[in-house]
Design an enzyme around this catalytic site. Structure first.
Site, PDB file in Angstrom:
ATOM      1  CB  THR A  13      -1.012   0.149   1.267  1.00  0.00           C
ATOM      2  OG1 THR A  13      -1.822  -1.031   1.223  1.00  0.00           O
ATOM      3  CG2 THR A  13      -1.626   1.256   1.379  1.00  0.00           C
ATOM      4  CB  THR A  90       0.481  -3.816   6.311  1.00  0.00           C
ATOM      5  OG1 THR A  90      -0.930  -3.652   5.695  1.00  0.00           O
ATOM      6  CG2 THR A  90       1.035  -2.577   6.240  1.00  0.00           C
TER       7      THR A  90
HETATM    8  N1  ASP Z   1      -2.738  -5.120   0.294  1.00  0.00           N
HETATM    9  C1  ASP Z   1      -1.747  -4.470   0.766  1.00  0.00           C
HETATM   10  C2  ASP Z   1      -0.519  -5.306   0.864  1.00  0.00           C
HETATM   11  O1  ASP Z   1      -0.083  -5.964   1.881  1.00  0.00           O
HETATM   12  C3  ASP Z   1      -2.025  -3.751   2.121  1.00  0.00           C
HETATM   13  C4  ASP Z   1      -1.028  -2.840   2.746  1.00  0.00           C
HETATM   14  O2  ASP Z   1       0.126  -2.822   2.332  1.00  0.00           O
HETATM   15  O3  ASP Z   1      -1.179  -2.196   3.920  1.00  0.00           O
HETATM   16  O4  ASP Z   1       0.342  -5.175  -0.304  1.00  0.00           O
END
Ligand code: ASP
Length: 335
Positions: A13, A90
């Site tokens: 993200t 994340t």
């Molecule tokens: N869907 C994203 C990922 O894990 C979520 C994030 O980075 O917060 O790449």
């Protein structure tokens, strides 16, 4: 002298934007873009950027773990950095942080993963704050693999994503935080950080045929046969509470015996996020232990799964597997 930091980017993200309306967020911003958006913070450090992946972390799998580990190992060999920051989605960061904690034996400098809940290009982003903490930790000289998020630093083996949108998305589960940011700056908690001594080496063999099974009341024991047929070599069972599996009517315990006969390693841990499991307390747990299963005790599920993959990549010998699983590599299990 400014600290020399290698910023490795993998997507997530933090690097995402809407490429096309209606198509969902996808990583588009590279390391140079992240650096530009960090503003004056970058003046505090000498940052080198290396873009190695541009993925939503849902797409980060054992192949990518290895790629990341090898890039980090190559950077160690260069001896040009005081610390490494890895930006990562994340969603699976806890898995990557755990496996890197195992693969990178005795890292000579800090390796700090971070990401964000809102893209760095969003006006309300948490990315800058998280990178601020990650850069400080990476400059701290503390050897090990860590996750930096929301002004806190967690051992790589103890991080769990517990919130889908809150900025306090990660917790240090069953272990104190390794560091926090407060009015005194980055406050390290040395008692929470296992000492790292010895020379670095990379141990990146792994066996990805490990299945995570969350128990539900009434689960059909046949599921174990199916996993055996699918050539799984390890199963981590998230069982109930302090430690138990049902053995009346649908006898899961009998299947554990069959798994051992097939040479499949079974680890039991708890569905409860907090505190330690112990299968020696209830009959429903003792019966499982009698079948030779290994206990996860206070490990996070992410650490248990990745540790089993890592150990099975190195040996098939049940005694060696048992011994290595019970030893703490980087604070993942209280021994
Ligand atoms: N869907 C994203 C990922 O894990 C979520 C994030 O980075 O917060 O790449």
């Amino acid at each position: 002298m400014k600290k020399r930091i290698l910023l490795i980017t993998t997507g997530g993200t933090i690097a995402s934007s809407l490429r096309q309306e209606g198509q969902g967020l996808t990583p588009t911003v590279n390391g140079a873009g992240l650096e530009a958006l960090l503003g004056p913070l970058t003046l505090e450090y000498q940052i080198t950027v290396r873009d190695i992946l541009s993925l939503d972390s849902s797409n980060i799998q054992p192949e990518e773990w290895r790629l990341i580990a090898r890039n980090v190992a190559a950077a160690f060999a260069q001896k040009e950095y005081d610390g490494i920051v890895i930006t990562h989605g994340t969603d699976t960061m806890a898995y990557t942080a755990s496996i890197l904690s195992f693969m990178l034996r005795h890292p000579p400098i800090p390796v700090v993963l971070t990401g964000s809940q809102l893209p760095i290009i969003h006006p309300l982003t948490d990315a800058v704050e998280n990178l601020r903490t990650a850069l400080a930790m990476a400059s701290s000289g503390t050897r090990g693999v860590f996750v930096a998020f929301n002004r806190r630093v967690i051992l790589g083996t103890r991080a769990v994503k517990v919130r889908t949108t809150g900025f306090d998305a990660f917790e240090s589960v069953n272990a104190p935080y390794a560091a926090m940011v407060d009015g005194t700056g980055l406050r390290l908690n040395p008692a929470a950080i296992p000492p790292v001594t010895g020379d670095f080496f990379l141990e990146d063999r792994l066996c990805s045929n490990v299945f995570l099974l969350k128990l539900t009341p009434g689960l059909d024991p046949m599921v174990f046969e199916m996993l055996g047929k699918m050539q799984y070599r390890g199963i981590v069972i998230e069982a109930f509470g302090l430690g138990g599996l049902h053995f009346i009517r649908r006898d899961l315990v009998a299947k554990l015996h069959a798994m051992a006969q097939l040479g499949i390693t079974v680890v039991v841990c708890s569905q409860c996020l907090y505190e330690r499991s112990d299968f020696s307390i209830y009959e429903a747990g003792v019966k499982a232990l009698e079948q030779g299963v290994l206990q996860g005790f206070d490990m996070t599920t992410e650490a248990a799964v990745t540790k089993l993959m890592w150990i099975l990549g190195q040996t098939n010998d049940p005694e060696q597997i048992r011994e290595r699983f019970s030893q703490s590599i980087f604070g993942e299990i209280m021994v």
